[in-house]
Write a protein that holds these residues in place. Sequence first.
Motif, short mmCIF file in Angstrom:
data_model
loop_
_atom_site.label_atom_id
_atom_site.label_comp_id
_atom_site.label_asym_id
_atom_site.label_seq_id
_atom_site.Cartn_x
_atom_site.Cartn_y
_atom_site.Cartn_z
N THR A 224 0.93 -1.30 0.07
CA THR A 224 0.12 0.05 0.02
C THR A 224 0.92 1.24 -0.04
O THR A 224 2.03 1.20 0.44
CB THR A 224 -0.88 0.06 1.40
N PHE A 225 0.31 2.28 -0.54
CA PHE A 225 1.29 3.53 -0.59
C PHE A 225 1.33 3.94 0.92
O PHE A 225 2.45 4.50 1.30
CB PHE A 225 0.66 4.83 -1.39
N ILE A 226 0.57 3.65 1.87
CA ILE A 226 0.86 4.02 3.18
C ILE A 226 1.94 3.45 3.83
O ILE A 226 2.61 3.97 4.42
CB ILE A 226 -0.70 3.83 4.22
N ASP A 227 2.01 2.06 3.37
CA ASP A 227 3.18 1.43 3.87
C ASP A 227 4.33 2.09 3.45
O ASP A 227 5.46 1.90 4.22
CB ASP A 227 3.11 -0.07 3.50
N GLU A 228 4.40 2.33 2.13
CA GLU A 228 5.84 2.93 1.76
C GLU A 228 6.07 4.33 2.43
O GLU A 228 7.21 4.73 2.39
CB GLU A 228 5.71 3.10 0.11
N VAL A 291 -0.16 12.51 12.52
CA VAL A 291 0.01 12.97 11.08
C VAL A 291 -1.48 13.06 10.60
O VAL A 291 -2.33 12.26 10.70
CB VAL A 291 0.54 11.93 10.36
N GLU A 292 -1.61 14.17 10.36
CA GLU A 292 -2.97 14.56 9.91
C GLU A 292 -3.47 13.82 8.84
O GLU A 292 -2.75 13.39 7.77
CB GLU A 292 -2.97 16.18 9.22
N VAL A 293 -4.65 13.23 8.57
CA VAL A 293 -5.23 12.32 7.79
C VAL A 293 -5.19 12.77 6.41
O VAL A 293 -4.75 11.67 5.59
CB VAL A 293 -6.62 12.00 8.10
N GLN A 294 -5.25 13.90 6.06
CA GLN A 294 -5.10 14.14 4.76
C GLN A 294 -3.82 13.80 3.90
O GLN A 294 -3.54 13.51 2.77
CB GLN A 294 -5.62 15.60 4.43
N TRP A 295 -2.72 13.85 4.70
CA TRP A 295 -1.24 13.83 4.30
C TRP A 295 -1.25 12.21 4.42
O TRP A 295 -0.33 11.83 3.56
CB TRP A 295 -0.42 14.46 5.39
N LEU A 296 -1.63 11.29 5.41
CA LEU A 296 -1.12 10.15 5.58
C LEU A 296 -2.18 9.22 4.70
O LEU A 296 -1.67 8.15 4.07
CB LEU A 296 -1.31 9.71 6.97
N ASN A 297 -3.35 9.66 4.43
CA ASN A 297 -4.30 8.73 3.60
C ASN A 297 -4.56 8.90 2.17
O ASN A 297 -5.33 8.36 1.57
CB ASN A 297 -5.80 8.79 4.36
N GLN A 298 -3.86 9.93 1.81
CA GLN A 298 -4.20 10.31 0.41
C GLN A 298 -2.92 10.18 -0.59
O GLN A 298 -2.08 10.95 -0.30
CB GLN A 298 -4.54 11.77 0.40
N ARG A 302 1.84 16.37 -2.15
CA ARG A 302 2.03 17.11 -0.86
C ARG A 302 1.68 16.23 0.04
O ARG A 302 2.50 16.25 1.13
CB ARG A 302 0.99 18.35 -1.00
N SER A 303 0.85 15.10 0.06
CA SER A 303 0.73 14.33 1.07
C SER A 303 1.86 13.44 1.33
O SER A 303 2.50 13.29 2.55
CB SER A 303 -0.31 13.23 0.83
N VAL A 304 2.61 13.11 0.15
CA VAL A 304 3.89 12.23 0.48
C VAL A 304 5.01 13.03 1.25
O VAL A 304 5.73 12.58 2.04
CB VAL A 304 4.59 11.94 -1.09
N ILE A 305 5.08 14.44 0.73
CA ILE A 305 6.13 15.33 1.32
C ILE A 305 5.77 15.35 2.89
O ILE A 305 6.82 15.15 3.77
CB ILE A 305 5.99 16.62 0.53
N VAL A 306 4.49 15.77 3.20
CA VAL A 306 4.33 15.89 4.55
C VAL A 306 4.31 14.65 5.39
O VAL A 306 4.95 15.00 6.56
CB VAL A 306 2.89 16.85 4.54
N ALA A 307 3.69 13.83 4.90
CA ALA A 307 3.57 12.48 5.85
C ALA A 307 5.04 12.15 6.19
O ALA A 307 5.37 11.64 7.47
CB ALA A 307 2.64 11.43 5.09
#
Length: 395
Positions: A224-228, A291-298, A302-307
Amino acid sequence: MRDSFAVAVALLVTTALVGGVAVGAAGAQPTTETGDAPEIRGTGPHQADDAECSFPLTVTDATGMEITLEEPPERITTTNPSAAQTLWEIGARDRVVGVTQYAAYLDGAGERTNVSAAGLGVDVEKVVGTDPDLVLAPNASADDVEPLRNADLTVYHFSEATDVDDIAEKTTTVGRLVGACDAAAETNEEMMTAVAETRNRTADLDRPDALYPLGSGFVAAGDTFIDELMTIGGVENVAAAEHEGYPQLSAEVVLELDPELILVNGPDAPIMDEEPYASTTAGREGNAVVVEVQWLNQPAPRSVIVATSTIADAVEEYNAAQGSDDGSESADDGESGTESDAGGSDADDSDGDAGGSESDDAGSAGTGDEAPGFGVVAAVLAVLATLAVGVTRRP
């Protein structure tokens, strides 16, 4: 005693998804994985930001549907916030006329038509009402694609993003579709540079075991992208060793995995005090990575950078605290380590699923192999988004 963080989560396992996993979870946006990169070919003169971005343009999307754009679309509607975030990042926000409610964090999104349905998905009539030249439908919006096409709308449907390369490819595709190839390339370069810098920051640090619960026992596991994002940030996703996608784990399995850190979407997340998480090392020590959800779940740039940066900050802090704990003991309680306040995040981009981690049922038995639809949990989690980042170590 810290204040309780009210949470209400409704999970629908029956949500149909198109993708490499049977069902999705908490904004992870799984969809049909075609196995092939989208076919994109220009068929006409240059009408966009570089010589490669020519129109008319014929493209084949994740469903195998071939569509043609005669010219760069001037009116774009998105059915999922990850696409909206990407359009904002590449400078095409002025052409966006419709977004879902989960894109509300984007600056100016409130001025666009909210096309969300009362329940799940989007309202086809609302989307039609935006009179779009192009509808961008990321993988979590699979159920919306056919109804929108039946309404004679031009819809491009994306395949599932399971890693950063997929997100970069998606960004390139969005840029090509809207005639902003240069901006998409610059966005990808920024993302990849940030990823490399984050990997370097954590390369010599100990990698703590971590878990990201999505609610009712569902977690983000491997492939999953979250795992990465977790891996890039410098943690070891304990759910990824034997599980893929978004499985439902029993309390017994969570206790066996025993994460040192638990990722949550807001400070004072109640899951830290709920079983089985409260009995893990992370729960006992109060190690919550916020970690705000919009950064970790999307799955968006920008989500990649912030998370990844936020997780790396937490890993650095955790390593420092562990070193302090190993070197000396507190005169008060025999423990050492500083208590850090969760810091605020200025970033206001997110990809649609805002929210807090949900708790498992304490009596959950067995490990399930299905997770609720991404949009379902996302809809509830969106209410719980906060502005805190970092590791909160609570006594």
